[in-house]
Design a protein around this motif. Structure first.
Motif, PDB file in Angstrom:
ATOM      1  N   ALA A  99      27.362   8.131  30.114  1.00 30.28           N
ATOM      2  CA  ALA A  99      27.054   7.429  31.359  1.00 30.28           C
ATOM      3  C   ALA A  99      27.623   8.172  32.557  1.00 30.28           C
ATOM      4  CB  ALA A  99      27.601   6.004  31.311  1.00 30.28           C
ATOM      5  N   ALA A 100      28.812   8.744  32.399  1.00 30.90           N
ATOM      6  CA  ALA A 100      29.478   9.418  33.510  1.00 30.90           C
ATOM      7  C   ALA A 100      28.938  10.822  33.766  1.00 30.90           C
ATOM      8  CB  ALA A 100      30.980   9.489  33.246  1.00 30.90           C
ATOM      9  N   LYS A 101      28.541  11.526  32.693  1.00 32.20           N
ATOM     10  CA  LYS A 101      28.221  12.949  32.836  1.00 32.20           C
ATOM     11  C   LYS A 101      26.824  13.338  32.379  1.00 32.20           C
ATOM     12  CE  LYS A 101      33.098  14.086  32.091  1.00 32.20           C
ATOM     13  NZ  LYS A 101      34.068  14.794  31.218  1.00 32.20           N
ATOM     14  N   GLY A 102      26.097  12.412  31.774  1.00 35.22           N
ATOM     15  CA  GLY A 102      24.791  12.752  31.247  1.00 35.22           C
ATOM     16  C   GLY A 102      24.894  13.520  29.943  1.00 35.22           C
ATOM     17  N   TYR A 103      23.746  13.780  29.346  1.00 35.95           N
ATOM     18  CA  TYR A 103      23.741  14.467  28.051  1.00 35.95           C
ATOM     19  C   TYR A 103      24.305  15.878  28.169  1.00 35.95           C
ATOM     20  CZ  TYR A 103      22.062  16.483  23.683  1.00 35.95           C
ATOM     21  OH  TYR A 103      21.997  17.111  22.465  1.00 35.95           O
ATOM     22  N   ASP A 104      23.821  16.629  29.141  1.00 38.59           N
ATOM     23  CA  ASP A 104      24.229  18.028  29.245  1.00 38.59           C
ATOM     24  C   ASP A 104      25.697  18.178  29.622  1.00 38.59           C
ATOM     25  OD1 ASP A 104      21.696  19.032  28.582  1.00 38.59           O
ATOM     26  OD2 ASP A 104      21.001  18.850  30.648  1.00 38.59           O
ATOM     27  N   GLY A 105      26.212  17.266  30.436  1.00 35.46           N
ATOM     28  CA  GLY A 105      27.593  17.390  30.885  1.00 35.46           C
ATOM     29  C   GLY A 105      28.622  16.817  29.932  1.00 35.46           C
ATOM     30  N   ALA A 106      28.192  15.962  29.019  1.00 38.97           N
ATOM     31  CA  ALA A 106      29.134  15.327  28.094  1.00 38.97           C
ATOM     32  C   ALA A 106      29.698  16.346  27.112  1.00 38.97           C
ATOM     33  CB  ALA A 106      28.435  14.203  27.333  1.00 38.97           C
ATOM     34  N   ARG A 107      30.965  16.161  26.755  1.00 38.44           N
ATOM     35  CA  ARG A 107      31.639  17.067  25.825  1.00 38.44           C
ATOM     36  C   ARG A 107      32.112  16.278  24.607  1.00 38.44           C
ATOM     37  NH1 ARG A 107      33.385  21.952  27.568  1.00 38.44           N
ATOM     38  NH2 ARG A 107      35.223  21.819  26.206  1.00 38.44           N
ATOM     39  N   VAL A 108      31.718  16.747  23.443  1.00 39.91           N
ATOM     40  CA  VAL A 108      32.065  16.052  22.207  1.00 39.91           C
ATOM     41  C   VAL A 108      33.572  16.035  21.992  1.00 39.91           C
ATOM     42  CG1 VAL A 108      31.800  16.066  19.692  1.00 39.91           C
ATOM     43  CG2 VAL A 108      29.837  16.560  21.152  1.00 39.91           C
ATOM     44  N   ASP A 109      34.269  17.105  22.364  1.00 42.92           N
ATOM     45  CA  ASP A 109      35.714  17.129  22.151  1.00 42.92           C
ATOM     46  C   ASP A 109      36.421  16.082  23.002  1.00 42.92           C
ATOM     47  OD1 ASP A 109      35.037  18.502  24.432  1.00 42.92           O
ATOM     48  OD2 ASP A 109      36.499  20.112  24.156  1.00 42.92           O
ATOM     49  N   ALA A 161      15.349  13.062  34.640  1.00 46.14           N
ATOM     50  CA  ALA A 161      15.103  14.260  33.835  1.00 46.14           C
ATOM     51  C   ALA A 161      13.782  14.204  33.081  1.00 46.14           C
ATOM     52  CB  ALA A 161      16.249  14.461  32.844  1.00 46.14           C
ATOM     53  N   GLY A 162      13.007  13.145  33.282  1.00 47.59           N
ATOM     54  CA  GLY A 162      11.734  13.031  32.584  1.00 47.59           C
ATOM     55  C   GLY A 162      11.861  12.613  31.136  1.00 47.59           C
ATOM     56  N   GLY A 163      12.989  11.973  30.788  1.00 52.75           N
ATOM     57  CA  GLY A 163      13.183  11.496  29.424  1.00 52.75           C
ATOM     58  C   GLY A 163      13.358  12.601  28.406  1.00 52.75           C
ATOM     59  N   VAL A 164      13.877  13.743  28.846  1.00 51.79           N
ATOM     60  CA  VAL A 164      13.945  14.913  27.971  1.00 51.79           C
ATOM     61  C   VAL A 164      14.815  14.683  26.739  1.00 51.79           C
ATOM     62  CG1 VAL A 164      15.861  15.952  29.282  1.00 51.79           C
ATOM     63  CG2 VAL A 164      14.331  17.415  27.941  1.00 51.79           C
ATOM     64  N   HIS A 165      15.834  13.830  26.855  1.00 48.83           N
ATOM     65  CA  HIS A 165      16.722  13.582  25.714  1.00 48.83           C
ATOM     66  C   HIS A 165      16.555  12.177  25.128  1.00 48.83           C
ATOM     67  CE1 HIS A 165      18.767  17.332  26.442  1.00 48.83           C
ATOM     68  NE2 HIS A 165      19.104  16.973  27.656  1.00 48.83           N
ATOM     69  N   MET A 166      15.584  11.415  25.604  1.00 50.53           N
ATOM     70  CA  MET A 166      15.437  10.029  25.160  1.00 50.53           C
ATOM     71  C   MET A 166      14.964   9.970  23.711  1.00 50.53           C
ATOM     72  SD  MET A 166      15.802   6.849  26.018  1.00 50.53           S
ATOM     73  CE  MET A 166      15.830   6.794  27.815  1.00 50.53           C
ATOM     74  N   PRO A 167      15.727   9.340  22.820  1.00 52.94           N
ATOM     75  CA  PRO A 167      15.332   9.285  21.406  1.00 52.94           C
ATOM     76  C   PRO A 167      14.173   8.324  21.175  1.00 52.94           C
ATOM     77  CG  PRO A 167      17.351   8.053  21.756  1.00 52.94           C
ATOM     78  CD  PRO A 167      17.050   8.742  23.052  1.00 52.94           C
ATOM     79  N   PRO A 168      13.377   8.562  20.135  1.00 55.90           N
ATOM     80  CA  PRO A 168      12.221   7.704  19.850  1.00 55.90           C
ATOM     81  C   PRO A 168      12.583   6.234  19.664  1.00 55.90           C
ATOM     82  CG  PRO A 168      12.076   9.729  18.580  1.00 55.90           C
ATOM     83  CD  PRO A 168      13.427   9.728  19.228  1.00 55.90           C
ATOM     84  N   ALA A 169      13.698   5.950  19.000  1.00 58.59           N
ATOM     85  CA  ALA A 169      14.070   4.554  18.761  1.00 58.59           C
ATOM     86  C   ALA A 169      14.363   3.831  20.065  1.00 58.59           C
ATOM     87  CB  ALA A 169      15.284   4.482  17.832  1.00 58.59           C
ATOM     88  N   ALA A 170      15.027   4.509  21.002  1.00 56.38           N
ATOM     89  CA  ALA A 170      15.316   3.890  22.296  1.00 56.38           C
ATOM     90  C   ALA A 170      14.027   3.649  23.074  1.00 56.38           C
ATOM     91  CB  ALA A 170      16.271   4.771  23.098  1.00 56.38           C
ATOM     92  N   MET A 171      13.087   4.590  22.997  1.00 59.35           N
ATOM     93  CA  MET A 171      11.803   4.394  23.670  1.00 59.35           C
ATOM     94  C   MET A 171      11.045   3.215  23.067  1.00 59.35           C
ATOM     95  SD  MET A 171      10.384   8.199  24.653  1.00 59.35           S
ATOM     96  CE  MET A 171      10.661   9.011  23.071  1.00 59.35           C
ATOM     97  N   ALA A 172      11.194   3.013  21.761  1.00 66.69           N
ATOM     98  CA  ALA A 172      10.557   1.866  21.118  1.00 66.69           C
ATOM     99  C   ALA A 172      11.125   0.561  21.658  1.00 66.69           C
ATOM    100  CB  ALA A 172      10.739   1.945  19.603  1.00 66.69           C
ATOM    101  N   HIS A 173      12.437   0.514  21.874  1.00 60.61           N
ATOM    102  CA  HIS A 173      13.050  -0.683  22.462  1.00 60.61           C
ATOM    103  C   HIS A 173      12.535  -0.907  23.882  1.00 60.61           C
ATOM    104  CE1 HIS A 173      15.689  -1.391  19.139  1.00 60.61           C
ATOM    105  NE2 HIS A 173      16.352  -0.265  19.290  1.00 60.61           N
ATOM    106  N   MET A 174      12.424   0.156  24.657  1.00 57.41           N
ATOM    107  CA  MET A 174      11.928   0.036  26.026  1.00 57.41           C
ATOM    108  C   MET A 174      10.496  -0.486  26.036  1.00 57.41           C
ATOM    109  SD  MET A 174      13.500   3.637  27.433  1.00 57.41           S
ATOM    110  CE  MET A 174      12.729   3.544  29.042  1.00 57.41           C
ATOM    111  N   SER A 175       9.671   0.026  25.136  1.00 51.12           N
ATOM    112  CA  SER A 175       8.284  -0.431  25.049  1.00 51.12           C
ATOM    113  C   SER A 175       8.211  -1.901  24.661  1.00 51.12           C
ATOM    114  CB  SER A 175       7.517   0.413  24.025  1.00 51.12           C
ATOM    115  OG  SER A 175       7.456   1.761  24.423  1.00 51.12           O
TER     116      SER A 175
END
Length: 231
Positions: A43-53, A133-147
């Motif tokens: 939420a704070a950094k987005g997919y690209d900015g988030a760090r797993v560590d 970002a045009g939903g570039v990282h949006m997973p299919p399951a989340a899109m199903a919930h949105m639909s």
């Protein structure tokens, strides 16, 4: 049904990373603490900015444990999005089902967002980043919930029109009125506080509603717009 059962059943396009994460979670047990910290980071950094560590450190586990329990960053992101979108979808469905007429169903549809205030702290900024970002990282399951949420709204509007309570309206535009308003309001809280702090007297001059009050206001406006005979 656990988190990954929901993810798998939500869409047929679940990736191999999600299936791998499911197997790990079944062996290792709950990972709610990791998902909570991951939601904050995304939420704070987005997919690209988030760090797993950083997620692992905040959750109090080492990086190897996180990868073992869930998987890589994509699997973690997919799990978070499915959890927050799925919880919101379920809350909306339960609230709408309990209401009787179309007007009350529509009100409960809107209020379900405020009733999920904790989730909105995460889902709103993540969703807005995905929109930009045009939903570039949006997973299919989340899109199903949105639909499914959009389908629920369409059914409410159709019920209201059929019973003569609502004028015809495009469900997508009504959806934008509701979700756009509430997501933006939930996401801009930190900026809103900065503007208030930098502008003496602003808080006293303009009421800044809570999330629940904002949802009530949006519900009133949308119902007024759809009701027949109000114009």
């Amino acid at each position: 049904m656990n988190l990954f059962d929901k993810l798998r059943s939500g869409a047929s396009g679940t990736s191999h990373r999600c299936r791998w994460a499911e197997r790990r979670c079944r062996r290792e047990g709950g990972v709610e603490g990791i998902l909570e910290e991951a939601a904050k980071e995304f939420a704070a950094k987005g997919y690209d900015g988030a760090r797993v560590d950083e997620i692992a450190q905040a959750a109090g586990v080492n990086k190897a444990t996180l990868y073992y329990q869930i998987g890589d960053k994509e699997a973690l992101y997919f799990a978070v999005l499915d959890q927050v979108m799925g919880s919101l979808d379920a809350a909306i469905g339960q609230a709408v089902e309990a209401a009787e007429d179309a007007q009350e169903k529509l009100r409960q549809f809107v209020l379900a967002f405020s009733n999920q205030d904790g989730l909105m702290r995460y889902v709103a900024p993540i969703a807005l980043r995905e929109v930009a970002a045009g939903g570039v990282h949006m997973p299919p399951a989340a899109m199903a919930h949105m639909s499914h949420v959009l389908k629920t709204l369409k059914e409410i509007i159709t019920l209201g029109v059929d019973r003569g309570d609502f004028r015809p309206a495009n469900p997508m535009m009504v959806h934008m009125m509701i979700v756009g308003s509430l997501f933006f309001y939930a996401a801009n809280g930190p900026l809103r506080e900065k503007v208030i702090a930098a502008t003496p007297g602003l808080r006293e001059a303009i009421p800044f509603p809570s999330m629940t009050e904002a949802a009530e206001h949006v519900a009133d406006l949308v119902i007024f717009a759809l009701k027949r005979g109000d114009f």
